[in-house]
Enzyme design. Structure first.
Site, PDB file in Angstrom:
ATOM      1  N   SER A  22      33.855  43.059  56.284  1.00 11.86           N
ATOM      2  CA  SER A  22      33.420  41.669  56.502  1.00 11.86           C
ATOM      3  C   SER A  22      34.633  40.749  56.578  1.00 11.86           C
ATOM      4  O   SER A  22      35.761  41.142  56.268  1.00 11.86           O
ATOM      5  CB  SER A  22      32.496  41.201  55.371  1.00 11.86           C
ATOM      6  OG  SER A  22      33.206  41.161  54.137  1.00 11.86           O
ATOM      7  N   ASP A  43      36.240  49.653  52.073  1.00  8.47           N
ATOM      8  CA  ASP A  43      35.507  48.555  51.458  1.00  8.47           C
ATOM      9  C   ASP A  43      34.670  49.130  50.322  1.00  8.47           C
ATOM     10  O   ASP A  43      34.190  50.271  50.411  1.00  8.47           O
ATOM     11  CB  ASP A  43      34.609  47.866  52.490  1.00  8.47           C
ATOM     12  CG  ASP A  43      34.206  46.457  52.066  1.00  8.47           C
ATOM     13  OD1 ASP A  43      34.732  45.504  52.657  1.00  8.47           O
ATOM     14  OD2 ASP A  43      33.374  46.327  51.145  1.00  8.47           O
ATOM     15  N   ASP A  64      36.988  51.474  45.913  1.00  7.10           N
ATOM     16  CA  ASP A  64      37.549  50.305  45.241  1.00  7.10           C
ATOM     17  C   ASP A  64      39.063  50.383  45.375  1.00  7.10           C
ATOM     18  O   ASP A  64      39.678  51.363  44.943  1.00  7.10           O
ATOM     19  CB  ASP A  64      37.141  50.320  43.761  1.00  7.10           C
ATOM     20  CG  ASP A  64      37.585  49.079  43.005  1.00  7.10           C
ATOM     21  OD1 ASP A  64      38.561  48.419  43.430  1.00  7.10           O
ATOM     22  OD2 ASP A  64      36.969  48.772  41.972  1.00  7.10           O
ATOM     23  N   VAL A  65      39.683  49.374  45.973  1.00  8.76           N
ATOM     24  CA  VAL A  65      41.127  49.427  46.216  1.00  8.76           C
ATOM     25  C   VAL A  65      41.943  49.520  44.926  1.00  8.76           C
ATOM     26  O   VAL A  65      43.108  49.947  44.946  1.00  8.76           O
ATOM     27  CB  VAL A  65      41.608  48.219  47.048  1.00  8.76           C
ATOM     28  CG1 VAL A  65      41.067  48.298  48.467  1.00  8.76           C
ATOM     29  CG2 VAL A  65      41.250  46.892  46.379  1.00  8.76           C
ATOM     30  N   SER A 152      47.432  33.811  50.179  1.00 10.74           N
ATOM     31  CA  SER A 152      46.585  32.617  50.292  1.00 10.74           C
ATOM     32  C   SER A 152      47.469  31.408  50.031  1.00 10.74           C
ATOM     33  O   SER A 152      48.481  31.511  49.316  1.00 10.74           O
ATOM     34  CB  SER A 152      45.460  32.653  49.250  1.00 10.74           C
ATOM     35  OG  SER A 152      44.822  31.385  49.150  1.00 10.74           O
ATOM     36  N   TYR A 165      43.072  33.567  40.625  1.00  8.95           N
ATOM     37  CA  TYR A 165      43.221  33.797  42.058  1.00  8.95           C
ATOM     38  C   TYR A 165      44.632  33.450  42.518  1.00  8.95           C
ATOM     39  O   TYR A 165      45.264  34.225  43.256  1.00  8.95           O
ATOM     40  CB  TYR A 165      42.186  32.965  42.809  1.00  8.95           C
ATOM     41  CG  TYR A 165      42.175  33.184  44.301  1.00  8.95           C
ATOM     42  CD1 TYR A 165      41.756  34.398  44.839  1.00  8.95           C
ATOM     43  CD2 TYR A 165      42.570  32.180  45.185  1.00  8.95           C
ATOM     44  CE1 TYR A 165      41.742  34.608  46.210  1.00  8.95           C
ATOM     45  CE2 TYR A 165      42.551  32.376  46.552  1.00  8.95           C
ATOM     46  CZ  TYR A 165      42.141  33.584  47.059  1.00  8.95           C
ATOM     47  OH  TYR A 165      42.131  33.793  48.423  1.00  8.95           O
ATOM     48  N   LYS A 169      47.379  36.053  44.135  1.00 12.67           N
ATOM     49  CA  LYS A 169      47.896  35.853  45.484  1.00 12.67           C
ATOM     50  C   LYS A 169      49.378  35.492  45.463  1.00 12.67           C
ATOM     51  O   LYS A 169      50.119  35.789  46.413  1.00 12.67           O
ATOM     52  CB  LYS A 169      47.092  34.770  46.200  1.00 12.67           C
ATOM     53  CG  LYS A 169      45.655  35.200  46.524  1.00 12.67           C
ATOM     54  CD  LYS A 169      45.609  36.438  47.406  1.00 12.67           C
ATOM     55  CE  LYS A 169      44.202  36.780  47.876  1.00 12.67           C
ATOM     56  NZ  LYS A 169      44.176  37.955  48.779  1.00 12.67           N
ATOM     57  N   THR A 200      34.524  32.506  55.843  1.00 11.12           N
ATOM     58  CA  THR A 200      34.271  33.932  55.668  1.00 11.12           C
ATOM     59  C   THR A 200      33.220  34.113  54.580  1.00 11.12           C
ATOM     60  O   THR A 200      32.931  33.177  53.823  1.00 11.12           O
ATOM     61  CB  THR A 200      35.553  34.672  55.243  1.00 11.12           C
ATOM     62  OG1 THR A 200      35.926  34.234  53.922  1.00 11.12           O
ATOM     63  CG2 THR A 200      36.696  34.423  56.210  1.00 11.12           C
TER      64      THR A 200
END
Length: 261
Positions: A22, A43, A64-65, A152, A165, A169, A200
């Protein structure tokens, strides 16, 4: 760069895209597939990755990464079934907001840890598994591979409530240059993209209040959220241009996020 030149750079290469079911990942996977790459999607949503892989004519893996053994197994299967990885685009990520302390109550450490595990450790987990394949697949002094990390603008001007977050990032952005320096001798380039506000599922599925805050911030021009296809176009340009290395590109229309909206 003309599309035919991009295609000649990408065609036939094995390209792994995390978070590929996605959003930014799906758009990137579609663009790479259109350019002739043999695309692999990773994914954690099994149903979504199966549907996306079927739609694109790609190979999908539900994983799961942040799972070390699981990702090692995925890359082993990629090599066995398709060949050695040449391109890796790390798009998998979560953006769970949360204050470190709210009304006198501390954030659970597990909540912070999970964001870092997926966004930062997940990226390096896939990198460490892809790089040996890139090195082994190198021909002479030719380029061995390209890695694109999704950071990001929160890495540079994160807002209140984004500590986890922004930290994750910031780590993603911060490792681009040292990895580029380390892997350059093997013919591997490492780049980062720091998107601004993009439309997204990650942003659209935020809690209503958080979503309002995110979409209240739009760049000076174009005065709208970014589109996933614009991110994908930059990925293709990075892969096609051998002088792009060790840098994080802000893809934000000039947006600078305030402390709060």
């Amino acid at each position: 760069m003309p599309m035919q030149d991009i295609r000649s750079t990408i065609e036939g290469k094995v390209a792994v895209v995390t978070g590929g079911a996605s959003g930014l990942g799906a758009a990137t996977a579609q663009a790479l597939r259109a350019a002739g790459a043999r695309v692999v999607l990773i994914d954690r949503d099994a149903a979504a990755v199966e549907a996306a892989a079927s739609r694109l004519g790609a190979t999908g893996f539900a994983a799961d990464v942040a799972d070390a053994e699981g990702i090692e197994a995925v890359f082993a299967q990629v090599e066995a079934r398709l060949g050695r990885t040449a391109l890796l685009v790390n798009c998998a990520g979560i953006a769970d907001p949360g204050s470190v302390v709210r009304r006198g109550v501390a954030m659970p450490l597990a909540a912070f840890r999970r964001v870092v595990e997926i966004n930062l450790l997940g990226a390096i987990n896939c990198i460490r598994c892809a790089v040996p394949q890139m090195i082994e697949g190198r021909s002479g002094n030719a380029e061995a591979g390209v890695i694109v990390n999704t950071a990001s603008i929160a890495a540079f001007d994160g807002q209140m409530g984004q500590a986890a977050y922004a930290a994750s990032k910031g780590g993603v952005a911060g490792m681009v240059l040292p990895l580029a320096r380390e892997l350059g001798e093997h013919g591997i380039r490492v780049m980062g993209i720091a998107p601004g506000v993009f439309e997204t599922p990650m942003t659209l599925n935020l809690a209503p209040k958080s979503r309002e805050v995110v979409f209240a911030a739009v760049p000076p021009f174009p005065k709208r959220p970014g589109q996933a296809e614009e991110f994908a176009a930059l990925v293709l340009a990075i892969v096609a241009n051998p002088m792009l290395n060790g840098e994080v590109i802000r893809l934000d229309g000039g947006l600078r996020m305030p402390a709060r909206v």
